[in-house]
Design a protein around this motif. Structure first.
Motif, mmCIF file in Angstrom:
data_model
loop_
_atom_site.group_PDB
_atom_site.id
_atom_site.type_symbol
_atom_site.label_atom_id
_atom_site.label_comp_id
_atom_site.label_asym_id
_atom_site.label_seq_id
_atom_site.Cartn_x
_atom_site.Cartn_y
_atom_site.Cartn_z
ATOM 1 N N ALA A 1 88.533 -94.026 71.659
ATOM 2 C CA ALA A 1 88.119 -93.731 70.292
ATOM 3 C C ALA A 1 86.840 -94.493 69.928
ATOM 4 C CB ALA A 1 89.241 -94.079 69.321
ATOM 5 N N ALA A 2 86.741 -95.746 70.372
ATOM 6 C CA ALA A 2 85.553 -96.544 70.067
ATOM 7 C C ALA A 2 84.320 -95.983 70.755
ATOM 8 C CB ALA A 2 85.782 -97.992 70.499
ATOM 9 N N ARG A 3 84.460 -95.558 72.010
ATOM 10 C CA ARG A 3 83.308 -95.001 72.726
ATOM 11 C C ARG A 3 82.852 -93.686 72.093
ATOM 12 N NH1 ARG A 3 82.544 -97.539 77.930
ATOM 13 N NH2 ARG A 3 81.542 -95.694 78.817
ATOM 14 N N ALA B 1 79.525 -93.868 81.104
ATOM 15 C CA ALA B 1 78.546 -94.942 80.913
ATOM 16 C C ALA B 1 79.165 -96.292 81.245
ATOM 17 C CB ALA B 1 78.040 -94.943 79.476
ATOM 18 N N PHE B 2 78.403 -97.155 81.904
ATOM 19 C CA PHE B 2 78.823 -98.534 82.157
ATOM 20 C C PHE B 2 78.115 -99.388 81.114
ATOM 21 C CE2 PHE B 2 78.683 -102.695 84.225
ATOM 22 C CZ PHE B 2 80.000 -102.822 84.659
ATOM 23 N N PRO C 1 68.467 -99.392 85.020
ATOM 24 C CA PRO C 1 68.391 -98.262 84.076
ATOM 25 C C PRO C 1 69.628 -97.373 84.090
ATOM 26 C CG PRO C 1 66.975 -97.897 85.987
ATOM 27 C CD PRO C 1 67.443 -99.314 86.086
ATOM 28 N N GLY C 2 70.474 -97.497 85.121
ATOM 29 C CA GLY C 2 71.701 -96.704 85.171
ATOM 30 C C GLY C 2 72.830 -97.277 84.342
ATOM 31 N N GLN D 1 85.437 -103.164 71.999
ATOM 32 C CA GLN D 1 86.437 -102.240 72.540
ATOM 33 C C GLN D 1 85.808 -101.129 73.377
ATOM 34 O OE1 GLN D 1 88.315 -101.185 68.761
ATOM 35 N NE2 GLN D 1 90.111 -102.410 69.286
ATOM 36 N N ALA D 2 84.576 -100.779 73.051
ATOM 37 C CA ALA D 2 83.901 -99.692 73.766
ATOM 38 C C ALA D 2 83.218 -100.150 75.049
ATOM 39 C CB ALA D 2 82.866 -99.040 72.850
ATOM 40 N N ALA D 3 83.053 -101.452 75.242
ATOM 41 C CA ALA D 3 82.255 -101.972 76.356
ATOM 42 C C ALA D 3 83.057 -102.045 77.652
ATOM 43 C CB ALA D 3 81.717 -103.357 75.999
ATOM 44 N N ASP D 4 82.312 -102.246 78.754
ATOM 45 C CA ASP D 4 82.921 -102.468 80.071
ATOM 46 C C ASP D 4 82.843 -103.931 80.490
ATOM 47 O OD1 ASP D 4 83.593 -99.663 81.195
ATOM 48 O OD2 ASP D 4 81.565 -99.430 80.408
#
Length: 352
Positions: free
Chosen positions: A162-164, A173-174, A199-200, A248-251
């Motif tokens: 939900a956050a992403r 996405a990383f 850049p990836g 919450q959205a991060a890796d």
């Protein structure tokens, strides 16, 4: 009540001038977390704020040292506990011209901290600075690390999804996240360089320049934000619930800062369950140890690549973050803090 222990609940006036000034920094978060943890208890009554005046209470607990809390630190009736979030080294690379006025700040900190009945150092490094540089009586110093309510940060796969979606990150996405003021001490320039070299990956820095032109290298930091590569997003200062959504959205959480005491953002990242990549600095020796992936300038990028490409490595560092979450939950800190309050209040009662 002042100068003695109440026969009922202990009454504590907890104050941080961030209530009425700049809030985009860790001191304000630490104050809110601790005040909230104490307010959940049934044996202490917390009075927040009340700046520029004395308060009828058993103990003052101060998190900042500006003029708004002078009536409290100078109140001869009531014992005072001060949380030492800042030492002289914390100023360099944070505020404009700090190298030049650091000696004056050191003398002021020495005066302020030495007036307190108990000084709570947020790390062993801060305790050492209090004793050796600021000449605080070691019998008045205790180490009490910053803590947070870890239950508020637990993140399910549904929360993450939900956050992403809300923040516009692609499923594949990383996302590498940093949090803090945009200032030289945080090494946001290195974060920018990592984004250009990878850049990836998607890089996000949650924070801005809340002290504006008073901040160190304000112009250079503003230009860095304006010229960021396409895969690097700066959010500016955000309300705390929105910061949590980015976590919450991060890796991965990445903090390349060159000087920290006991950063709240690492605790928050650990509470969410993110692997933490941070600079190898001595301030972390007695707090996070080897539960954060400690790097030098040249090895941050390699660490991020390993976490993205090696699932077993990623899960291992998630487990280490869980250890941090277990160690720094606010309920245990509140229990210990109430004991400290009772000690200093009892000392005032016996002295009277």
């Amino acid at each position: 009540m002042a100068g003695g222990v109440s026969s009922m609940n202990l009454v504590v006036n907890m104050a941080s001038e961030s209530d009425v000034s700049v809030q985009g920094h860790g001191v304000h978060t630490a104050y809110l977390e601790l005040a909230t943890a104490l307010e959940r208890r049934d044996d202490v009554d917390v009075v927040r704020g009340r700046y520029g005046e004395r308060v009828d209470c058993d103990v003052y607990h101060l998190h900042t040292m500006g003029t708004g809390v002078w009536p409290k630190i100078l109140d001869p009736r009531t014992r005072t506990v001060v949380s030492a979030h800042v030492v002289p080294d914390s100023l360099v690379g944070s505020l404009r011209g700090a190298r030049w006025w650091r000696p004056l700040a050191r003398r002021y900190m020495q005066w302020f901290y030495r007036r307190a009945d108990r000084v709570l150092a947020v790390s062993g490094t801060v305790a050492h600075a209090l004793e050796t540089e600021l000449r605080v009586d070691p019998g008045r110093i205790e180490v009490l690390h910053n803590t947070i309510d870890m239950a508020a940060y637990r993140t399910s796969p549904e929360d993450r999804g939900a956050a992403r979606l809300e923040l516009g990150f692609d499923d594949d996405a990383f996302v590498v996240l940093g949090v803090g003021q945009v200032q030289p001490r945080k090494r946001v320039d290195l974060f920018d360089r990592l984004a250009r070299e990878h850049p990836g990956m998607t890089f996000v820095w949650v924070g801005g320049i809340p002290f504006k032109h008073l901040a160190a290298d304000h112009g250079a930091m503003r230009r860095l934000m304006e010229r960021a590569p396409e895969n690097l997003r700066f959010t500016d200062v955000l309300p705390h619930p929105e910061v949590r959504r980015y976590l919450q959205a991060a890796d991965v959480f990445c903090l390349p800062a060159e000087q920290e005491n006991h950063p709240m953002c690492i605790l928050e990242a650990a509470g969410v369950g993110l692997p933490v990549v941070a600079r190898d600095i001595p301030e972390y020796d007695d707090t996070f140890g080897h539960d954060v992936l400690r790097c030098r300038d040249a090895t941050f990028g390699e660490a991020l690549v390993h976490l993205r490409e090696e699932p077993l490595t990623y899960r291992a560092w998630q487990e280490r973050s869980r250890r941090i979450a277990d160690r720094f939950d606010s309920a245990a800190a509140a229990e210990r803090l109430v004991g400290i309050y009772r000690e200093v209040a009892a000392a005032a009662s016996s002295a009277g």
